[in-house]
Design a protein around this motif. Sequence first.
Motif, short mmCIF file in Angstrom:
data_model
loop_
_atom_site.label_atom_id
_atom_site.label_comp_id
_atom_site.label_asym_id
_atom_site.label_seq_id
_atom_site.Cartn_x
_atom_site.Cartn_y
_atom_site.Cartn_z
N VAL A 23 0.86 -1.37 0.17
CA VAL A 23 0.07 -0.07 0.23
C VAL A 23 0.97 1.00 -0.33
O VAL A 23 1.82 1.19 1.01
N VAL A 24 0.15 2.36 -0.79
CA VAL A 24 0.86 3.65 -1.24
C VAL A 24 -0.01 4.58 -0.63
O VAL A 24 -0.79 4.64 -1.66
N LYS A 25 0.56 5.85 -0.57
CA LYS A 25 -0.18 7.24 -0.20
C LYS A 25 0.78 7.70 -0.41
O LYS A 25 1.38 8.22 1.10
N SER A 26 0.83 8.77 -1.30
CA SER A 26 1.66 9.62 -1.28
C SER A 26 1.16 11.20 -1.63
O SER A 26 -0.15 11.74 -2.27
N TYR A 27 2.05 11.91 -0.90
CA TYR A 27 1.96 13.45 -1.13
C TYR A 27 2.65 14.48 -1.68
O TYR A 27 3.68 14.31 -1.26
N GLY A 28 2.46 15.07 -2.88
CA GLY A 28 3.33 14.41 -3.68
C GLY A 28 4.48 13.86 -3.79
O GLY A 28 4.20 13.02 -4.27
N SER A 29 5.75 14.85 -3.83
CA SER A 29 6.88 13.30 -4.06
C SER A 29 6.72 13.07 -2.70
O SER A 29 7.79 12.18 -2.69
N HIS A 30 6.50 13.12 -1.40
CA HIS A 30 6.61 12.39 -0.05
C HIS A 30 5.52 10.84 0.21
O HIS A 30 4.35 10.99 -0.35
N ASN A 31 6.08 10.16 0.67
CA ASN A 31 4.72 8.82 0.95
C ASN A 31 4.46 8.78 1.94
O ASN A 31 6.25 8.17 2.72
N ALA A 32 3.57 9.23 2.98
CA ALA A 32 3.39 9.61 4.19
C ALA A 32 2.72 7.94 4.24
O ALA A 32 3.09 6.73 5.51
N ILE A 33 2.51 6.75 3.04
CA ILE A 33 2.48 5.17 3.05
C ILE A 33 3.32 4.82 2.43
O ILE A 33 2.97 5.64 0.93
N ASP A 34 4.49 4.09 2.36
CA ASP A 34 5.16 4.12 1.56
C ASP A 34 5.51 2.06 1.24
O ASP A 34 6.30 1.84 2.56
N HIS A 35 4.94 1.66 0.80
CA HIS A 35 4.50 0.53 0.73
C HIS A 35 4.73 -0.68 1.84
O HIS A 35 5.41 -1.68 2.47
N VAL A 36 3.41 -0.63 2.68
CA VAL A 36 3.73 -1.68 3.49
C VAL A 36 2.72 -2.27 3.35
O VAL A 36 1.92 -2.57 2.74
N ASP A 37 3.01 -3.74 3.79
CA ASP A 37 2.76 -5.13 3.48
C ASP A 37 1.84 -5.54 5.09
O ASP A 37 2.82 -4.93 6.21
N LEU A 38 1.16 -5.60 5.94
CA LEU A 38 0.33 -5.65 7.03
C LEU A 38 -1.12 -7.10 6.88
O LEU A 38 -1.67 -6.34 6.59
N GLU A 39 -0.54 -7.10 7.93
CA GLU A 39 -1.69 -8.68 8.14
C GLU A 39 -2.42 -7.99 9.52
O GLU A 39 -1.37 -8.52 10.21
N ILE A 40 -3.74 -7.76 9.58
CA ILE A 40 -4.25 -8.08 10.89
C ILE A 40 -5.18 -9.05 11.14
O ILE A 40 -5.58 -9.26 10.34
N ARG A 41 -5.23 -10.00 12.78
CA ARG A 41 -5.49 -11.26 12.53
C ARG A 41 -7.15 -10.69 12.73
O ARG A 41 -7.27 -9.77 13.91
N PRO A 42 -7.95 -11.70 12.91
CA PRO A 42 -9.33 -11.27 14.00
C PRO A 42 -8.83 -11.70 15.14
O PRO A 42 -8.24 -12.27 15.94
#
Lengths: 331, 262
Positions: A23-42
């Motif tokens: 997951v990536v979220k960028s604001y301009g050239s800055h990545n607020a979320i930078d290629h995040v892999d994450l799994e939340i368990r039930p």
Amino acid sequence: MSAHPMPASDAAGQPAIVRLAGVVKSYGSHNAIDHVDLEIRPRELFTLLGPSGSGKSTILRAIAGLTGIDGGTLTIEGRDVRDVPTHQRNIGMVFQSLALFPHMSVFDNIAFPLRMRREPQGGIGRRVAQALDIVRLPNIAKRLREEMQLEIVRLHREIDVTIINVTHDQVEAMILSDRVGVMNDGKLMQVGSGETLYRRPASRFVADFLGRANVIDGVLTGGPDGPAVVTPGGARIAVTPERTVAEGRAATAILRAEDIGMATAPASPASLAGEVALRLFEGETVYYEVTAPGIDRPVRLASRTGEIPVGAKVWLTWPRDKVWAVEAGHG
Amino acid sequence: MNGPVIRLSVALVILLVAVPLAIVLLASVSGGERLTFPPESLSLNPYRALIGNGEIRAALGRSLIVGFQVVVLSLIAGVPAAIALVRFRFRFRFPLGLFMILGVATPLIASAFAFLALFTWMGSLGSLWPISVGITVVNLPFLMFSVASSLFSLDPRLEEAAATLGAEKVQTFLFVTLPGIMPGILSGTLMVFVLGISEFVISLLLYTINIQTLPIAMFASLRGPPPPEVAAAAGLYVLAAVLVVVTLTSLKSTEQFFYRND
């Protein structure tokens, strides 16, 4: 369901209830979320921990659908939620500002989500009463913040939900959570139980962020006495024999303040000689800073007795299996 | 600079504000058949004369109609516009915002001339609604500012919280946003209503003889010696203004009570 890929399983063997992949979220050239892999368990209580601006709140907002993502996939219960609006994601979010509706009564605030989900009127009254019962704990106003945190843990076990929490407070993160994810600069640095992160940090950043640690850079060297990180100034920091860094590589020793013992005489040949530069009474413990030849920053440690004065010549020792080493420059 | 100088200037300002109000209110309760100042005796004769004068009474009725039309038009146009300008990010948002407040910055006589040309061309002169439309356009910013200031003090996280609790966009607007900006809507509504019932310049250019509004009727009757009913009408305007100011002040404190920022 066959059209959807099967939800990926994590190490615990349960399918992830929330899954972020690249997951990536960028604001301009800055990545607020930078290629995040994450799994939340039930049913787990997961905490995203990091300094302000590290992207932890952005991840939470992305899961809630309050912020769109620019890349990667985000699934909730196996369903790609890219085009699912917030109100259909079947989540609840508690804001730091609480975001209570100021024009509504307590009853209406609690009843709001039930009404929005068109629950029958009779059931709403009963469930609001239940919610108010939870609040009516003995002496709630007098309870300390810490006790309230324990109350959240107790409630979480009772009400059978998955909770994702966001904080910059490492103590809160470790107390509350089944697992913690440490964030820095948009990247997810490490995921694990609080104890794992504290004892076995994968990077200098994680070690530095959790608790009071001395991070000492050098080169990992072997030897008859076991491995040690040798600083450019020649100081030898004995580290755990568990191999995390190859011999001859730049490494950072992570020496926790509470693991260091201090004496006015050398306890063993491996003791590190130094001089007390600072002594601060903190109540339970006494905080010391000791300058040692070969280490640029003073070594920080916590002593229970604290009888040694400033200026004293001291020798520092520590159990080597408590001192972790990570590859230098790794975060 | 402090002390006596400030006290003197404050006293002067209070006097300047109070004198016209005092004259109007005093004149509206003067005795005698003709209007004199200061009045020789006090009575409610001017108000009785106002009720008795069919022409003035009809003009008052028209002004109230104009006031209500202005309120309805302003709410329809101003509330969504204020929300869009404050909450949404879109192209030309800033120039559009400036454009919307141009109405209040343009000299009234220029706007009034433009409306005269437009409605003459459309053949719509002779009804009240062109007057209402003109007044709405020039006074819309007052309602928009009022709603916008309410929106600014409304925590946007409340709307997000509503969404996470399962509220659709429409429900979020109805149950969270709208109650939150209600103080702003109410005070803006009161403002444009008072501006609507008392507007003069646009009405002067757009009225025809059988649709005189109250300010026009007052102006017309002032060509001769001022009749007492004009003083009563002016008194009514002052009372309306006082009522609005008092209401706005109490709204402001309500707003602060409900939406204080922690």
